[in-house]
Design a protein around this motif. Structure first.
Motif, PDB file in Angstrom:
ATOM      1  N   ASP A  83     142.057 -11.422 112.785  1.00 56.23           N
ATOM      2  CA  ASP A  83     142.585 -11.953 111.528  1.00 56.23           C
ATOM      3  C   ASP A  83     141.801 -13.189 111.091  1.00 56.23           C
ATOM      4  N   LYS A  84     141.546 -14.082 112.035  1.00 57.15           N
ATOM      5  CA  LYS A  84     140.803 -15.308 111.729  1.00 57.15           C
ATOM      6  C   LYS A  84     139.393 -15.005 111.262  1.00 57.15           C
ATOM      7  N   SER A  85     138.762 -14.019 111.890  1.00 51.65           N
ATOM      8  CA  SER A  85     137.404 -13.646 111.509  1.00 51.65           C
ATOM      9  C   SER A  85     137.365 -13.100 110.084  1.00 51.65           C
ATOM     10  N   ARG A 118     154.419 -15.115  98.503  1.00 54.34           N
ATOM     11  CA  ARG A 118     155.031 -15.311  99.822  1.00 54.34           C
ATOM     12  C   ARG A 118     154.117 -16.125 100.736  1.00 54.34           C
ATOM     13  N   SER A 119     152.813 -15.945 100.624  1.00 55.08           N
ATOM     14  CA  SER A 119     151.863 -16.741 101.414  1.00 55.08           C
ATOM     15  C   SER A 119     151.967 -18.207 101.040  1.00 55.08           C
ATOM     16  N   ILE A 120     152.000 -18.481  99.751  1.00 54.76           N
ATOM     17  CA  ILE A 120     152.108 -19.857  99.273  1.00 54.76           C
ATOM     18  C   ILE A 120     153.436 -20.480  99.713  1.00 54.76           C
ATOM     19  N   ASP A 121     154.457 -19.640  99.855  1.00 56.96           N
ATOM     20  CA  ASP A 121     155.755 -20.117 100.343  1.00 56.96           C
ATOM     21  C   ASP A 121     155.756 -20.365 101.854  1.00 56.96           C
ATOM     22  N   ASN A 165     154.860 -17.954 104.335  1.00 59.44           N
ATOM     23  CA  ASN A 165     155.119 -16.768 105.142  1.00 59.44           C
ATOM     24  C   ASN A 165     153.814 -16.309 105.800  1.00 59.44           C
ATOM     25  N   SER A 166     153.694 -16.538 107.106  1.00 59.96           N
ATOM     26  CA  SER A 166     152.443 -16.227 107.806  1.00 59.96           C
ATOM     27  C   SER A 166     152.175 -14.725 107.862  1.00 59.96           C
ATOM     28  N   ARG A 167     153.207 -13.908 107.971  1.00 58.47           N
ATOM     29  CA  ARG A 167     152.998 -12.449 107.986  1.00 58.47           C
ATOM     30  C   ARG A 167     152.451 -11.964 106.650  1.00 58.47           C
ATOM     31  N   ALA A 168     152.983 -12.515 105.556  1.00 63.76           N
ATOM     32  CA  ALA A 168     152.478 -12.149 104.230  1.00 63.76           C
ATOM     33  C   ALA A 168     151.026 -12.606 104.071  1.00 63.76           C
ATOM     34  N   PHE A 169     150.702 -13.769 104.616  1.00 67.25           N
ATOM     35  CA  PHE A 169     149.336 -14.283 104.526  1.00 67.25           C
ATOM     36  C   PHE A 169     148.367 -13.373 105.278  1.00 67.25           C
ATOM     37  N   ILE A 170     148.761 -12.920 106.438  1.00 70.40           N
ATOM     38  CA  ILE A 170     147.916 -11.992 107.201  1.00 70.40           C
ATOM     39  C   ILE A 170     147.754 -10.686 106.431  1.00 70.40           C
ATOM     40  N   ARG A 171     148.830 -10.194 105.843  1.00 71.95           N
ATOM     41  CA  ARG A 171     148.743  -8.960 105.046  1.00 71.95           C
ATOM     42  C   ARG A 171     147.855  -9.170 103.822  1.00 71.95           C
TER      43      ARG A 171
END
Length: 131
Positions: free
Chosen positions: A106-108, A53-56, A58-64
């Motif tokens: 999140d960035k850190s 999902r991150s590769i697709d 999806n920013s929420r999935a990337f954060i998770r």
């Protein structure tokens, strides 16, 4: 004879299956076997789903995915390696879109995992991905 023919056949088939399987991966991005094995099966599937999902985009999935419980020092290095390979796979522009609205926390975390992944991960000198 120490082991019967049927048990010997079972041992041989099991050994072949275990050695024939390559390392786990998602969309061509390898996941270190140790990191993968450290998680429960449901967590493994969840991890791969978050990667996909991150590769697709999806920013929420990337954060998770960034906050996925990697379990400890070397496992977090390997989790960082996966994140670094996702960055390489997606490219700078897509990653910048994903991190654009992240909180400083999140960035850190992403920054620290990415640094660990780049330092301890497996990459070739020409920039191609390795297993």
């Amino acid at each position: 004879m120490l082991i019967g023919p049927s048990k010997l056949a079972w041992v041989v088939v099991t050994a072949l299956l275990l050695t024939a399987c390559g390392p786990p991966e998602m969309v061509g991005i390898p996941i270190r076997q140790e990191l993968y094995d450290s998680s429960h099966l449901l967590d493994q599937n969840h991890y791969k789903d978050l990667m996909r999902r991150s590769i697709d985009g999806n920013s929420r999935a990337f954060i998770r995915l960034i906050h996925f419980d990697c379990g400890g020092v070397s496992f977090c290095y390997w989790h960082g390696e996966v994140l670094a390979k996702i960055v390489y796979h997606m490219g700078e522009e897509k990653i910048l879109e994903l991190v654009e609205n992240m909180t400083p926390k999140d960035k850190s975390r992403f920054h620290h995992l990415l640094r660990a992944g780049l330092e301890y991960g497996s990459f070739t000198t020409d920039g191609t991905l390795t297993n």
